[in-house]
Motif scaffolding. Structure first.
Motif, PDB file in Angstrom:
ATOM      1  N   ASP A 252      39.369  33.003  20.905  1.00 29.02           N
ATOM      2  CA  ASP A 252      38.715  33.948  20.636  1.00 29.02           C
ATOM      3  C   ASP A 252      38.391  34.878  21.750  1.00 29.02           C
ATOM      4  O   ASP A 252      37.129  35.189  21.950  1.00 29.02           O
ATOM      5  N   PHE A 253      38.929  34.743  22.639  1.00 31.43           N
ATOM      6  CA  PHE A 253      38.752  35.548  23.812  1.00 31.43           C
ATOM      7  C   PHE A 253      38.678  37.122  23.338  1.00 31.43           C
ATOM      8  O   PHE A 253      39.274  37.699  22.464  1.00 31.43           O
ATOM      9  N   THR A 254      38.070  38.117  24.111  1.00 32.70           N
ATOM     10  CA  THR A 254      37.460  39.358  24.021  1.00 32.70           C
ATOM     11  C   THR A 254      37.765  39.949  25.507  1.00 32.70           C
ATOM     12  O   THR A 254      37.758  39.432  26.503  1.00 32.70           O
ATOM     13  N   GLY A 255      37.906  41.397  25.415  1.00 35.05           N
ATOM     14  CA  GLY A 255      38.284  42.350  26.539  1.00 35.05           C
ATOM     15  C   GLY A 255      39.676  42.162  26.951  1.00 35.05           C
ATOM     16  O   GLY A 255      40.623  41.445  26.269  1.00 35.05           O
ATOM     17  N   PRO A 256      39.848  43.150  27.962  1.00 29.13           N
ATOM     18  CA  PRO A 256      41.307  43.438  28.417  1.00 29.13           C
ATOM     19  C   PRO A 256      41.704  42.086  29.286  1.00 29.13           C
ATOM     20  O   PRO A 256      41.146  41.449  29.887  1.00 29.13           O
ATOM     21  N   ILE A 257      43.071  41.931  29.444  1.00 27.93           N
ATOM     22  CA  ILE A 257      43.562  40.976  30.016  1.00 27.93           C
ATOM     23  C   ILE A 257      43.681  41.370  31.487  1.00 27.93           C
ATOM     24  O   ILE A 257      44.252  42.747  31.645  1.00 27.93           O
ATOM     25  N   PRO A 258      43.329  40.626  32.640  1.00 28.08           N
ATOM     26  CA  PRO A 258      43.195  41.243  33.893  1.00 28.08           C
ATOM     27  C   PRO A 258      44.500  41.688  34.480  1.00 28.08           C
ATOM     28  O   PRO A 258      45.580  41.079  34.133  1.00 28.08           O
ATOM     29  N   ASP A 259      44.532  42.858  35.479  1.00 29.02           N
ATOM     30  CA  ASP A 259      45.900  43.263  35.817  1.00 29.02           C
ATOM     31  C   ASP A 259      46.657  41.981  36.482  1.00 29.02           C
ATOM     32  O   ASP A 259      47.674  42.106  36.721  1.00 29.02           O
ATOM     33  N   ALA A 260      45.831  41.213  36.943  1.00 32.36           N
ATOM     34  CA  ALA A 260      46.404  40.196  37.910  1.00 32.36           C
ATOM     35  C   ALA A 260      47.308  39.507  37.218  1.00 32.36           C
ATOM     36  O   ALA A 260      48.563  38.856  37.680  1.00 32.36           O
ATOM     37  N   LEU A 261      47.322  39.244  35.957  1.00 33.30           N
ATOM     38  CA  LEU A 261      47.931  38.491  35.201  1.00 33.30           C
ATOM     39  C   LEU A 261      49.482  39.064  35.088  1.00 33.30           C
ATOM     40  O   LEU A 261      50.346  38.650  34.715  1.00 33.30           O
ATOM     41  N   CYS A 262      49.417  40.358  34.941  1.00 31.88           N
ATOM     42  CA  CYS A 262      50.661  41.161  34.756  1.00 31.88           C
ATOM     43  C   CYS A 262      51.545  41.383  36.114  1.00 31.88           C
ATOM     44  O   CYS A 262      52.477  41.691  36.256  1.00 31.88           O
ATOM     45  N   GLN A 263      50.933  40.884  37.351  1.00 34.54           N
ATOM     46  CA  GLN A 263      51.550  40.908  38.567  1.00 34.54           C
ATOM     47  C   GLN A 263      52.088  39.846  39.140  1.00 34.54           C
ATOM     48  O   GLN A 263      52.533  39.753  40.139  1.00 34.54           O
ATOM     49  N   ILE A 264      51.846  38.724  38.233  1.00 42.63           N
ATOM     50  CA  ILE A 264      52.537  37.397  38.901  1.00 42.63           C
ATOM     51  C   ILE A 264      53.567  37.047  37.682  1.00 42.63           C
ATOM     52  O   ILE A 264      53.687  37.549  36.725  1.00 42.63           O
ATOM     53  N   ASP A 265      54.505  36.063  38.065  1.00 41.41           N
ATOM     54  CA  ASP A 265      55.585  35.509  37.266  1.00 41.41           C
ATOM     55  C   ASP A 265      54.757  34.487  36.164  1.00 41.41           C
ATOM     56  O   ASP A 265      54.664  33.569  36.716  1.00 41.41           O
ATOM     57  N   LEU A 266      54.504  35.185  35.168  1.00 38.67           N
ATOM     58  CA  LEU A 266      53.458  34.574  34.224  1.00 38.67           C
ATOM     59  C   LEU A 266      54.004  34.384  32.859  1.00 38.67           C
ATOM     60  O   LEU A 266      54.769  35.241  32.158  1.00 38.67           O
ATOM     61  N   MET A 267      54.133  33.276  32.093  1.00 39.44           N
ATOM     62  CA  MET A 267      54.741  32.928  30.668  1.00 39.44           C
ATOM     63  C   MET A 267      53.135  32.705  29.766  1.00 39.44           C
ATOM     64  O   MET A 267      52.424  31.982  30.157  1.00 39.44           O
ATOM     65  N   ILE A 268      52.824  33.782  29.156  1.00 40.53           N
ATOM     66  CA  ILE A 268      51.695  33.895  28.446  1.00 40.53           C
ATOM     67  C   ILE A 268      52.087  34.280  26.941  1.00 40.53           C
ATOM     68  O   ILE A 268      52.817  35.318  26.801  1.00 40.53           O
ATOM     69  N   ASP A 269      51.533  33.490  26.187  1.00 44.40           N
ATOM     70  CA  ASP A 269      51.890  33.993  24.752  1.00 44.40           C
ATOM     71  C   ASP A 269      50.506  34.551  23.984  1.00 44.40           C
ATOM     72  O   ASP A 269      49.448  33.941  23.710  1.00 44.40           O
TER      73      ASP A 269
END
Length: 282
Positions: A252-269
């Motif tokens: 139940d997270f709210t708010g935007p995904i931090p930009d840092a998550l988009c800048q690393i080699d990340l596997m996120i569903d």
């Protein structure tokens, strides 16, 4: 007269001396050489541990020992206080080597963190390997129930590796998926500096991801899918230079995904978590 003694007591005083002194006799001036059957002072009701510490003193010592990990004044009944109480009242009685000293600081600290983890996440109601249960698992290793008197590296779901620099075993992985964990992830878990994998999927965990966890530079996988976590994601992901995979869907997270998550080699569903603000290319 009869040769048998009378069954009636004599009412006349005897002229023969008795074997025992009369209550009116003066005290003997000779010292007794026989030991007293009663101790002169009552024995202490407080058992002594670790070089003369009572249980109360030992609890205070442990609070100071873990001051950099938890508060020195934990709330009564809190997971931190329960962990220290377990240390002193149960664990130390079975493992005298657990007395706090600089040589075993790291092992004691990790053992304490995992005890806090256990109490914070409702360990007594886990499906597998809670304390005082028989831990029946199909794996060869990591079969001991939590809070057993064995090394915590043998507790179920924990994998340790040899740290060459520290010359001891340290926690590398914690995997307790589908084990009825309920409660919050304690901030202390972020102090496991060599932790690489934290997998607690499909449980009943609430609250936020602890801020301290974001400072772990060795974490590669954070797998927390299908829980009841909430709050916003921290913007401090850039510190987690080793992070490769993060599954947080079904919370139940709210708010935007931090930009840092988009800048690393990340596997996120994050497709299924429609309350997240932006897709982040997931």
């Amino acid at each position: 007269s009869s040769n048998f003694p009378s069954t009636n007591p004599s009412v006349t005083s005897s002229t023969l001396p008795t074997h025992y002194p009369s209550s009116s006799s003066p005290p003997s001036k000779n010292l007794s050489i026989l030991p007293s059957l009663s101790p002169s002072t009552e024995p202490s009701t407080q058992p002594i541990f670790c070089g003369g510490l009572t249980l109360v003193g030992l609890k205070a010592t442990f609070r100071g020992f873990f001051a950099g990990i938890s508060s020195e004044d934990p709330t009564p009944g809190s997971p931190q206080e329960q962990a220290i109480t377990w240390f002193v009242a149960k664990d130390l009685r079975e493992n005298e080597w657990l007395c706090p000293n600089p040589k075993n600081r790291h092992k004691l600290t990790e053992r304490y963190i995992m005890a806090v983890f256990y109490f914070s996440l409702g360990g007594d109601t886990w499906n597998k390997c809670s304390r005082n249960t028989q831990c029946n698992t199909v794996t060869v290793n990591h079969e001991d129930p939590y809070l057993s008197n064995n090394d915590y590296c043998t507790w179920y779901g924990i994998t340790c590796i040899w740290d060459i620099e520290k010359k001891l075993q340290v926690i590398k992985e914690i995997k307790l998926d589908e084990n009825n964990l309920s409660g919050t992830i304690p901030n202390e878990i972020g102090h496991l500096s060599q932790l690489e994998v934290l997998s607690l999927q499909r449980n009943k965990i609430v609250g936020e991801i602890p801020e301290r966890l974001y400072s772990n530079k060795n974490l590669k996988e954070i797998l927390l899918s299908e829980n009841k976590l909430s709050g916003t994601l921290s913007s401090n992901f850039e510190v987690m230079i080793s992070l490769e995979k993060m599954y947080i869907d079904g919370n139940d997270f709210t708010g935007p995904i931090p930009d840092a998550l988009c800048q690393i080699d990340l596997m996120i569903d994050c497709v299924r978590n429609d309350r997240i603000g932006q897709a982040c290319g997931c």
